[in-house]
Write an enzyme that holds these catalytic residues in place. Structure first.
Site, PDB file in Angstrom:
ATOM      1  N   ASP A   1      -8.601  -5.363   7.156  1.00  0.00           N
ATOM      2  CA  ASP A   1      -7.677  -4.302   7.559  1.00  0.00           C
ATOM      3  C   ASP A   1      -7.217  -4.613   8.983  1.00  0.00           C
ATOM      4  O   ASP A   1      -8.035  -4.834   9.874  1.00  0.00           O
ATOM      5  CB  ASP A   1      -8.379  -2.941   7.509  1.00  0.00           C
TER       6      ASP A   1
ATOM      7  N   ASP B   1       2.672   1.612   9.491  1.00  0.00           N
ATOM      8  CA  ASP B   1       2.607   2.915  10.139  1.00  0.00           C
ATOM      9  C   ASP B   1       2.315   2.697  11.618  1.00  0.00           C
ATOM     10  O   ASP B   1       2.000   1.577  12.046  1.00  0.00           O
ATOM     11  CB  ASP B   1       1.568   3.829   9.484  1.00  0.00           C
TER      12      ASP B   1
END
Length: 495
Positions: free
Chosen positions: A352, A411
């Site tokens: 991630d 994002d």
């Protein structure tokens, strides 16, 4: 996460990945049989590769992307976890190896350039009117302030333009009793207060913080065992410790607990009392750091613990005093994934991009804590992280932004921390012994210096100078100059 209309789906890789072959079919043994090229001959290349143009230099794979290495991590046991990992590896490998370059402009080494202008535009868009779905993060409003202001400043943008607007927006979130809530009419919370203070620091707006009320409020969340709660009556965890100490240090609040602090009834007199011992109790049998004693180790909590201790004293003093450093190093090193090269937050989890900061940011603090740490010698793979962020985490298309992994949407959170992770990987941060002291103020965290990579390092990491990002403070996760400005603004202390 921002929602994007279905008609903009050209920016997603989901459709292309659904029919992707299994990992073992992606690369054959013959794929490693490329002519070795002397990287010092980069200037003799026939030109910077065009998007989609195969590049021999790109295809000369680093060790962690060679088939022999990948085969070391293959397991015949099929589980939900292994299937998820295979899917992520399958979507990342074509980008990591240069098989799929048609969506990016490439540097001289065949890696994508940092899409600086696109990412800056994406972050600025987060400051505009947001769709109704954003109601679900109303209590996280301060984080949007921080992710956008910090992310833009890490890209070299001047965010002082937003100072008056941010002060006007944040003022209603500041409670009379001290601290900031996550939204209008909400209770003060360490996370929201931390994000607001850092955002204000980034734009030069710390003057609007009610420091005396803040001092009293932080005293109300200091606990008898040394830790901090996230809010009055809320959970006690390592985030509270790091957030509280960051706020207290940046705006130079007195270290002495206010007279009305509940912890005084248990014999504590300062904010630092028992804090190091409490942080030490958060280290698990694996070597990692949990959110609280007896909980599971997590990469973000490791950063919070290391940064908190680096505020208390020089890393070489405070970190070995309270933590088992070799065990923590082993745990952190195991979080860098193969073949992706990024970081995971926990054992057996997927890579991630946000952990490029939360775990990638631990290494400067750790290396400063190691005795006789050799200068210029790393204990983690910078080149692998840079490759993962540039090839797999940049959103293609017009919008920009950075994402967790190729099949997800960008994002502000992942954009901010991906860029911070790039800074950790591209630049050098060194701790200097205390050169000054101020009675009643913790000064250790102000003794960091930064330097850019050498030309040889840029060749090794396969990054062009135009793709370097700004220096990010190892403890406060703000531009280095912003931290120095805050130190000077409140140098006199007092209220």
């Amino acid at each position: 996460m921002p929602l994007i209309k279905k008609e903009d789906a050209e920016d997603s890789l989901d459709e292309r990945l659904q029919n992707q072959a299994r990992i073992e079919e992606l690369v054959s043994d013959e794929d490693d049989a490329f002519e070795d090229i002397d990287e010092n001959e980069a200037s003799d290349d026939s030109g910077i590769p065009f998007p989609g143009k195969p590049s021999k230099r790109q295809r000369t794979m680093p060790p962690w992307l060679q088939q022999a290495t990948i085969n070391l991590f293959y397991d015949d046991l099929v589980t939900t976890t292994s299937e998820a990992q295979q899917k992520v590896t399958a979507e990342c490998l074509p980008l990591l190896t240069g098989e799929d370059t048609a969506i990016f402009s490439l540097n001289r080494y065949g890696l994508p350039h940092l899409r600086r202008d696109h990412h800056a535009s994406f972050l600025r868009a987060q400051l505009e009117r947001l769709p109704a779905q954003y109601q679900v993060i109303d209590a996280s409003r301060p984080w949007l302030f921080y992710w956008t202001m910090a992310g833009l400043s890490f890209l070299g943008e001047d965010v002082s333009y937003y100072c008056d607007q941010l002060i006007a927006t944040a003022s209603p979130l500041q409670n009379p009793g001290g601290g900031f809530g996550g939204g209008h009419g909400q209770l003060s919370h360490c996370a929201g207060t931390y994000a607001t203070v850092l955002a204000l620091a980034a734009v030069g707006g710390l003057r609007m913080v009610d420091r005396k009320a803040m001092w009293h409020w932080l005293g109300s969340v200091k606990q008898a065992d040394g830790g901090f709660c996230m809010a009055v009556g809320a959970e006690e965890d390592i985030r509270g410790a790091y957030c509280a100490m960051t706020i207290l240090t940046l705006v130079n609040l007195p270290l002495e607990l206010p007279p009305d602090a509940p912890a005084r009834k248990h014999g504590l007199t300062t904010f630092t009392d028992k804090l190091g011992e409490w942080v030490g109790k958060c280290q698990t049998y694996e070597g990692g750091i949990a959110g609280a004693p007896t909980n599971e180790a997590h990469g973000a909590y490791a950063f919070c613990a290391l940064a908190c201790l680096s505020i208390l004293d020089a890393p070489a003093v405070s970190i070995p005093k309270y933590l088992d450093v070799p065990a923590l190093v082993a745990w952190l090193a195991a979080r860098q994934t193969t073949p992706e090269g990024g970081f995971q937050g926990r054992q057996e989890k997927l890579v991630d991009a946000c952990y490029s900061h939360w775990v990638g940011g631990c290494w400067d603090l750790i290396q400063a804590a190691l005795p006789n740490s050799p200068d210029g010698k790393d204990i983690w793979n910078r080149a692998a992280l840079i490759r993962y962020l540039l090839t797999c985490c940049q959103q293609p298309g017009k919008k920009g932004g950075m994402r967790d992994k190729p099949s997800t949407r960008p994002d502000a959170y992942h954009t901010c921390y991906s860029i911070a992770g790039l800074s950790h990987a591209q630049n050098h941060y060194r701790y200097n012994k205390d050169q000054s002291s101020s009675e009643g103020r913790l000064t250790a965290a102000f003794n960091w210096t930064a330097s850019p990579p050498t030309e040889a390092e840029m060749r090794e990491w396969k990054v062009d100078r135009e793709d370097l990002v700004e220096f990010v403070h190892p403890v406060f996760v703000l531009p280095m100059g912003v931290v120095e400005d805050a130190r000077r603004e409140f140098e006199q202390g007092g209220f």
